[in-house]
Write a protein that holds these residues in place. Structure first.
Motif, PDB file in Angstrom:
ATOM      1  N   VAL A   1       0.823  -1.218  -0.121  1.00  0.00           N
ATOM      2  CA  VAL A   1       0.018   0.085  -0.080  1.00  0.00           C
ATOM      3  C   VAL A   1       1.011   1.334  -0.076  1.00  0.00           C
ATOM      4  CG1 VAL A   1      -1.787   1.223   1.164  1.00  0.00           C
ATOM      5  CG2 VAL A   1      -1.761  -1.229   1.428  1.00  0.00           C
ATOM      6  N   ARG A   2       0.726   2.230  -0.879  1.00  0.00           N
ATOM      7  CA  ARG A   2       1.474   3.217  -0.980  1.00  0.00           C
ATOM      8  C   ARG A   2       0.712   4.475  -1.218  1.00  0.00           C
ATOM      9  NH1 ARG A   2       5.775   4.951  -5.778  1.00  0.00           N
ATOM     10  NH2 ARG A   2       6.238   6.962  -5.066  1.00  0.00           N
ATOM     11  N   THR A   3       1.274   5.479  -0.506  1.00  0.00           N
ATOM     12  CA  THR A   3       0.706   6.827  -0.481  1.00  0.00           C
ATOM     13  C   THR A   3       1.873   7.992  -0.614  1.00  0.00           C
ATOM     14  OG1 THR A   3      -1.120   8.453   0.125  1.00  0.00           O
ATOM     15  CG2 THR A   3       0.054   7.401   1.876  1.00  0.00           C
ATOM     16  N   GLU A   4       1.652   8.935  -1.015  1.00  0.00           N
ATOM     17  CA  GLU A   4       2.478  10.337  -1.071  1.00  0.00           C
ATOM     18  C   GLU A   4       1.883  11.455  -1.268  1.00  0.00           C
ATOM     19  OE1 GLU A   4       6.087  11.274  -3.933  1.00  0.00           O
ATOM     20  OE2 GLU A   4       5.171   9.258  -4.357  1.00  0.00           O
ATOM     21  N   GLY A   5       1.954  12.340  -0.126  1.00  0.00           N
ATOM     22  CA  GLY A   5       1.119  13.627  -0.264  1.00  0.00           C
ATOM     23  C   GLY A   5      -0.207  13.434  -0.384  1.00  0.00           C
ATOM     24  N   ASP A   6      -0.660  14.164  -1.283  1.00  0.00           N
ATOM     25  CA  ASP A   6      -2.370  14.205  -1.679  1.00  0.00           C
ATOM     26  C   ASP A   6      -2.596  13.075  -2.613  1.00  0.00           C
ATOM     27  OD1 ASP A   6      -2.849  15.981   0.176  1.00  0.00           O
ATOM     28  OD2 ASP A   6      -2.464  17.579  -1.338  1.00  0.00           O
ATOM     29  N   ILE A   7      -1.474  12.387  -3.183  1.00  0.00           N
ATOM     30  CA  ILE A   7      -1.893  11.287  -4.246  1.00  0.00           C
ATOM     31  C   ILE A   7      -2.594  10.149  -3.910  1.00  0.00           C
ATOM     32  CG2 ILE A   7      -0.811   9.406  -5.700  1.00  0.00           C
ATOM     33  CD1 ILE A   7       1.708  11.549  -5.886  1.00  0.00           C
ATOM     34  N   ASP A   8      -3.551   9.845  -4.622  1.00  0.00           N
ATOM     35  CA  ASP A   8      -4.672   8.759  -3.995  1.00  0.00           C
ATOM     36  C   ASP A   8      -3.547   7.485  -3.509  1.00  0.00           C
ATOM     37  OD1 ASP A   8      -6.674  10.051  -4.671  1.00  0.00           O
ATOM     38  OD2 ASP A   8      -6.932   9.335  -6.790  1.00  0.00           O
ATOM     39  N   VAL A   9      -4.238   6.622  -2.718  1.00  0.00           N
ATOM     40  CA  VAL A   9      -3.552   5.584  -2.196  1.00  0.00           C
ATOM     41  C   VAL A   9      -3.601   4.415  -3.309  1.00  0.00           C
ATOM     42  CG1 VAL A   9      -3.774   3.806  -0.479  1.00  0.00           C
ATOM     43  CG2 VAL A   9      -4.645   5.943   0.169  1.00  0.00           C
ATOM     44  N   LYS A  10      -2.450   3.442  -3.548  1.00  0.00           N
ATOM     45  CA  LYS A  10      -2.259   2.656  -4.561  1.00  0.00           C
ATOM     46  C   LYS A  10      -2.164   1.480  -3.534  1.00  0.00           C
ATOM     47  CE  LYS A  10      -0.055   5.784  -7.742  1.00  0.00           C
ATOM     48  NZ  LYS A  10       1.254   5.982  -8.497  1.00  0.00           N
ATOM     49  N   VAL A  11      -2.716   0.292  -4.217  1.00  0.00           N
ATOM     50  CA  VAL A  11      -2.916  -0.753  -3.524  1.00  0.00           C
ATOM     51  C   VAL A  11      -2.440  -1.937  -4.578  1.00  0.00           C
ATOM     52  CG1 VAL A  11      -4.102  -2.623  -2.295  1.00  0.00           C
ATOM     53  CG2 VAL A  11      -4.369  -0.159  -1.654  1.00  0.00           C
ATOM     54  N   PHE A  12      -1.654  -2.973  -4.060  1.00  0.00           N
ATOM     55  CA  PHE A  12      -1.437  -4.260  -4.896  1.00  0.00           C
ATOM     56  C   PHE A  12      -1.305  -5.464  -3.877  1.00  0.00           C
ATOM     57  CE2 PHE A  12       1.280  -7.480  -6.720  1.00  0.00           C
ATOM     58  CZ  PHE A  12       0.991  -7.607  -7.933  1.00  0.00           C
ATOM     59  N   VAL A  13      -2.078  -6.575  -4.539  1.00  0.00           N
ATOM     60  CA  VAL A  13      -2.059  -7.598  -3.564  1.00  0.00           C
ATOM     61  C   VAL A  13      -1.858  -8.751  -4.535  1.00  0.00           C
ATOM     62  CG1 VAL A  13      -4.720  -8.007  -3.755  1.00  0.00           C
ATOM     63  CG2 VAL A  13      -3.358  -9.125  -1.900  1.00  0.00           C
ATOM     64  N   SER A  14      -1.035  -9.875  -3.963  1.00  0.00           N
ATOM     65  CA  SER A  14      -0.529 -10.945  -4.923  1.00  0.00           C
ATOM     66  C   SER A  14      -1.424 -11.859  -5.152  1.00  0.00           C
ATOM     67  CB  SER A  14       0.624 -11.638  -4.179  1.00  0.00           C
ATOM     68  OG  SER A  14       0.377 -12.052  -2.976  1.00  0.00           O
ATOM     69  N   ASP A  15      -2.381 -12.145  -4.176  1.00  0.00           N
ATOM     70  CA  ASP A  15      -3.705 -12.790  -4.163  1.00  0.00           C
ATOM     71  C   ASP A  15      -4.742 -12.403  -3.585  1.00  0.00           C
ATOM     72  OD1 ASP A  15      -5.527 -15.186  -4.104  1.00  0.00           O
ATOM     73  OD2 ASP A  15      -3.783 -16.489  -3.696  1.00  0.00           O
ATOM     74  N   ALA A  16      -5.634 -11.733  -4.532  1.00  0.00           N
ATOM     75  CA  ALA A  16      -6.707 -11.005  -4.061  1.00  0.00           C
ATOM     76  C   ALA A  16      -8.023 -12.041  -3.451  1.00  0.00           C
ATOM     77  CB  ALA A  16      -7.615 -10.280  -5.129  1.00  0.00           C
ATOM     78  N   VAL A  17      -7.982 -13.333  -4.026  1.00  0.00           N
ATOM     79  CA  VAL A  17      -9.066 -14.399  -3.523  1.00  0.00           C
ATOM     80  C   VAL A  17      -8.596 -14.756  -2.137  1.00  0.00           C
ATOM     81  CG1 VAL A  17      -9.829 -16.385  -3.970  1.00  0.00           C
ATOM     82  CG2 VAL A  17      -9.416 -14.971  -5.860  1.00  0.00           C
TER      83      VAL A  17
END
Length: 189
Positions: free
Chosen positions: A62-78
């Protein structure tokens, strides 16, 4: 099975970038709620990266930076949809660009289905993900594979780690080695 979480923030830039751990408890919640907590943990607009692992099952970034929207990546969403962090992954687009939701059987247990037919059309949570000839589910990652691109880990590398690594901890260590935070990550384990 246990969870491992770490929050990291870079100091400096480029090859001179050092990472430090940030003391914050990651509570399950929506991406925006987690993003607010991450932003509040640092004093400026620099990137903040949360690393989450579910032992032997999945990893998420999960990454965020200042006012930039949160970005999320997951290896196995199920698998992650059945975790304590499920709200974080609930609306992520799958590798096919559609939301991933684990279907449940009559007892409310996850049955490993994603709600996507093999041709990618939604089917009310009843179709299985595309499978290889060996029967292994493919492309169960979800989210934004480009979230670390500007820091040095391409989308291709992130997807490769998500789909080829049997051990989530090995994948996050490799990401840490590429970005320079492997030692900090290992010291937190």
């Amino acid at each position: 099975m246990a969870y491992f979480t770490a929050v990291l923030a870079p100091e400096g830039s480029g090859d001179d970038r050092d990472w430090r751990s940030v003391d914050i408890d990651l509570e399950a919640g929506s991406p925006d709620e987690l993003g607010d907590a991450l932003r509040g943990a640092v004093d400026d607009d620099r990137p903040v990266l949360a690393v989450l692992e579910r032992e032997d099952e999945w990893f998420a970034l999960v990454r965020t930076e200042g006012d930039i929207d949160v970005k999320v990546f997951v290896s196995d969403a199920v698998a992650a949809a059945e975790s304590a962090y499920a709200p974080l992954f609930a609306e992520l687009p799958a590798a096919t660009g559609r939301p991933v939701h684990a279907a449940r059987d009559e007892d409310g247990e996850a049955d490993g289905e994603t709600g996507l037919e093999e041709d990618g059309d939604a089917d009310e949570g009843t179709a299985e993900p595309a499978r290889s000839e060996s029967g292994v589910a493919e492309d169960v990652w979800a989210g934004d594979p480009e979230l670390l691109g500007d820091l040095g880990v391409s989308a291709e590398v992130l997807v490769r780690l998500a789909t080829s690594s049997a051990d989530p901890a090995e994948a996050t260590v490799e990401i840490g080695e590429l970005l320079g935070f492997a030692d900090v990550l290992e010291s937190l384990r």
